[in-house]
Design a protein around this motif. Sequence first.
Motif, PDB file in Angstrom:
ATOM      1  N   GLU A  50      -0.391  -1.812  -4.849  1.00  0.00           N
ATOM      2  CA  GLU A  50       0.360  -2.296  -5.999  1.00  0.00           C
ATOM      3  C   GLU A  50      -0.393  -3.436  -6.670  1.00  0.00           C
ATOM      4  OE1 GLU A  50       4.196  -3.376  -4.480  1.00  0.00           O
ATOM      5  OE2 GLU A  50       4.634  -1.330  -3.830  1.00  0.00           O
ATOM      6  N   GLN A  51      -0.550  -3.319  -7.975  1.00  0.00           N
ATOM      7  CA  GLN A  51      -1.176  -4.351  -8.794  1.00  0.00           C
ATOM      8  C   GLN A  51      -0.237  -4.623  -9.953  1.00  0.00           C
ATOM      9  OE1 GLN A  51      -4.705  -5.907  -8.665  1.00  0.00           O
ATOM     10  NE2 GLN A  51      -3.638  -5.709  -6.721  1.00  0.00           N
ATOM     11  N   GLY A  52       0.689  -5.554  -9.780  1.00  0.00           N
ATOM     12  CA  GLY A  52       1.716  -5.791 -10.788  1.00  0.00           C
ATOM     13  C   GLY A  52       2.640  -4.590 -10.844  1.00  0.00           C
ATOM     14  N   ASP A  53       2.743  -3.976 -12.022  1.00  0.00           N
ATOM     15  CA  ASP A  53       3.612  -2.804 -12.172  1.00  0.00           C
ATOM     16  C   ASP A  53       2.832  -1.499 -12.120  1.00  0.00           C
ATOM     17  OD1 ASP A  53       2.297  -3.160 -14.564  1.00  0.00           O
ATOM     18  OD2 ASP A  53       4.029  -2.691 -15.812  1.00  0.00           O
ATOM     19  N   ARG A  54       1.583  -1.561 -11.663  1.00  0.00           N
ATOM     20  CA  ARG A  54       0.735  -0.372 -11.588  1.00  0.00           C
ATOM     21  C   ARG A  54       0.189  -0.209 -10.175  1.00  0.00           C
ATOM     22  NH1 ARG A  54      -2.958   0.246 -16.726  1.00  0.00           N
ATOM     23  NH2 ARG A  54      -2.752   2.342 -15.955  1.00  0.00           N
ATOM     24  N   TRP A  65       0.842  -1.194   0.000  1.00  0.00           N
ATOM     25  CA  TRP A  65       0.000   0.000   0.000  1.00  0.00           C
ATOM     26  C   TRP A  65       0.877   1.244   0.000  1.00  0.00           C
ATOM     27  CZ3 TRP A  65      -5.467   0.751   0.860  1.00  0.00           C
ATOM     28  CH2 TRP A  65      -6.206  -0.426   0.776  1.00  0.00           C
ATOM     29  N   GLN A  66       0.443   2.252  -0.747  1.00  0.00           N
ATOM     30  CA  GLN A  66       1.100   3.550  -0.764  1.00  0.00           C
ATOM     31  C   GLN A  66       0.043   4.633  -0.567  1.00  0.00           C
ATOM     32  OE1 GLN A  66       3.656   4.143  -4.142  1.00  0.00           O
ATOM     33  NE2 GLN A  66       4.208   1.983  -4.210  1.00  0.00           N
ATOM     34  N   TYR A  67       0.467   5.778  -0.102  1.00  0.00           N
ATOM     35  CA  TYR A  67      -0.429   6.929   0.107  1.00  0.00           C
ATOM     36  C   TYR A  67      -1.642   6.526   0.938  1.00  0.00           C
ATOM     37  CZ  TYR A  67       2.525   8.533  -3.675  1.00  0.00           C
ATOM     38  OH  TYR A  67       3.603   8.845  -4.441  1.00  0.00           O
ATOM     39  N   GLU A  68      -1.397   5.686   1.919  1.00  0.00           N
ATOM     40  CA  GLU A  68      -2.467   5.175   2.767  1.00  0.00           C
ATOM     41  C   GLU A  68      -2.968   6.269   3.695  1.00  0.00           C
ATOM     42  OE1 GLU A  68      -2.328   2.062   6.310  1.00  0.00           O
ATOM     43  OE2 GLU A  68      -1.852   1.165   4.370  1.00  0.00           O
ATOM     44  N   ARG A  69      -4.269   6.344   3.847  1.00  0.00           N
ATOM     45  CA  ARG A  69      -4.890   7.322   4.743  1.00  0.00           C
ATOM     46  C   ARG A  69      -5.983   6.628   5.536  1.00  0.00           C
ATOM     47  NH1 ARG A  69      -7.550  13.014   2.826  1.00  0.00           N
ATOM     48  NH2 ARG A  69      -8.108  13.734   4.895  1.00  0.00           N
ATOM     49  N   ALA A  85      -7.777   1.661  -3.674  1.00  0.00           N
ATOM     50  CA  ALA A  85      -8.393   0.583  -2.900  1.00  0.00           C
ATOM     51  C   ALA A  85      -8.847   1.113  -1.553  1.00  0.00           C
ATOM     52  CB  ALA A  85      -7.398  -0.560  -2.700  1.00  0.00           C
ATOM     53  N   LEU A  86      -9.701   0.337  -0.903  1.00  0.00           N
ATOM     54  CA  LEU A  86     -10.103   0.645   0.458  1.00  0.00           C
ATOM     55  C   LEU A  86     -10.235  -0.645   1.232  1.00  0.00           C
ATOM     56  CD1 LEU A  86     -13.442   0.143   0.950  1.00  0.00           C
ATOM     57  CD2 LEU A  86     -13.501   2.061  -0.600  1.00  0.00           C
ATOM     58  N   ARG A  87     -10.119  -0.541   2.561  1.00  0.00           N
ATOM     59  CA  ARG A  87     -10.305  -1.692   3.437  1.00  0.00           C
ATOM     60  C   ARG A  87     -10.770  -1.172   4.799  1.00  0.00           C
ATOM     61  NH1 ARG A  87      -4.654  -0.954   4.018  1.00  0.00           N
ATOM     62  NH2 ARG A  87      -4.026  -1.084   6.198  1.00  0.00           N
ATOM     63  N   VAL A  88     -11.297  -2.060   5.583  1.00  0.00           N
ATOM     64  CA  VAL A  88     -11.701  -1.736   6.949  1.00  0.00           C
ATOM     65  C   VAL A  88     -10.716  -2.416   7.886  1.00  0.00           C
ATOM     66  CG1 VAL A  88     -13.509  -1.971   8.681  1.00  0.00           C
ATOM     67  CG2 VAL A  88     -14.121  -1.474   6.302  1.00  0.00           C
ATOM     68  N   ASP A  89     -10.070  -1.623   8.738  1.00  0.00           N
ATOM     69  CA  ASP A  89      -9.028  -2.097   9.639  1.00  0.00           C
ATOM     70  C   ASP A  89      -8.023  -2.943   8.859  1.00  0.00           C
ATOM     71  OD1 ASP A  89      -9.716  -0.745  11.978  1.00  0.00           O
ATOM     72  OD2 ASP A  89     -11.157  -2.269  12.562  1.00  0.00           O
ATOM     73  N   ALA A 126      -8.899  -6.020   1.131  1.00  0.00           N
ATOM     74  CA  ALA A 126      -8.909  -4.781   0.348  1.00  0.00           C
ATOM     75  C   ALA A 126      -9.869  -4.930  -0.826  1.00  0.00           C
ATOM     76  CB  ALA A 126      -7.504  -4.470  -0.165  1.00  0.00           C
ATOM     77  N   ALA A 127     -10.570  -3.855  -1.130  1.00  0.00           N
ATOM     78  CA  ALA A 127     -11.441  -3.802  -2.303  1.00  0.00           C
ATOM     79  C   ALA A 127     -10.861  -2.786  -3.269  1.00  0.00           C
ATOM     80  CB  ALA A 127     -12.855  -3.406  -1.896  1.00  0.00           C
ATOM     81  N   LEU A 128     -10.591  -3.215  -4.500  1.00  0.00           N
ATOM     82  CA  LEU A 128     -10.115  -2.292  -5.516  1.00  0.00           C
ATOM     83  C   LEU A 128     -11.261  -1.382  -5.933  1.00  0.00           C
ATOM     84  CD1 LEU A 128      -7.950  -4.639  -7.754  1.00  0.00           C
ATOM     85  CD2 LEU A 128      -7.203  -3.122  -5.912  1.00  0.00           C
ATOM     86  N   VAL A 129     -10.935  -0.146  -6.227  1.00  0.00           N
ATOM     87  CA  VAL A 129     -11.950   0.833  -6.610  1.00  0.00           C
ATOM     88  C   VAL A 129     -11.541   1.436  -7.951  1.00  0.00           C
ATOM     89  CG1 VAL A 129     -13.242   2.868  -5.895  1.00  0.00           C
ATOM     90  CG2 VAL A 129     -12.336   1.321  -4.159  1.00  0.00           C
TER      91      VAL A 129
END
Length: 85
Positions: free
Chosen positions: A30-34, A6-10, A38-42, A46-49
Amino acid sequence: MNAQGWQYERAIPTVDVTGEPMRVIVGLVEQGDRLAAALRVDDGRAALVPLETGGELLKALRETLESWWRLDGHLDRAPEPHLGR
């Protein structure tokens, strides 16, 4: 601290329906090279958005909040102040 991949997590602190503290986390994962939004609870799954889903998610959230406001949210549930007489 960011979860692995995860990056830029808030984290947004809130409570669950029983009043227990919890966090809704949004960020880029991160999804491969991209990266993908995403969001998740605690520490849950994770759910991709994707862009098109993100728009629908925001629309549904806005409509839900507007419905809540019309039905109940505009009412002040705070107790009357005690004047100490």
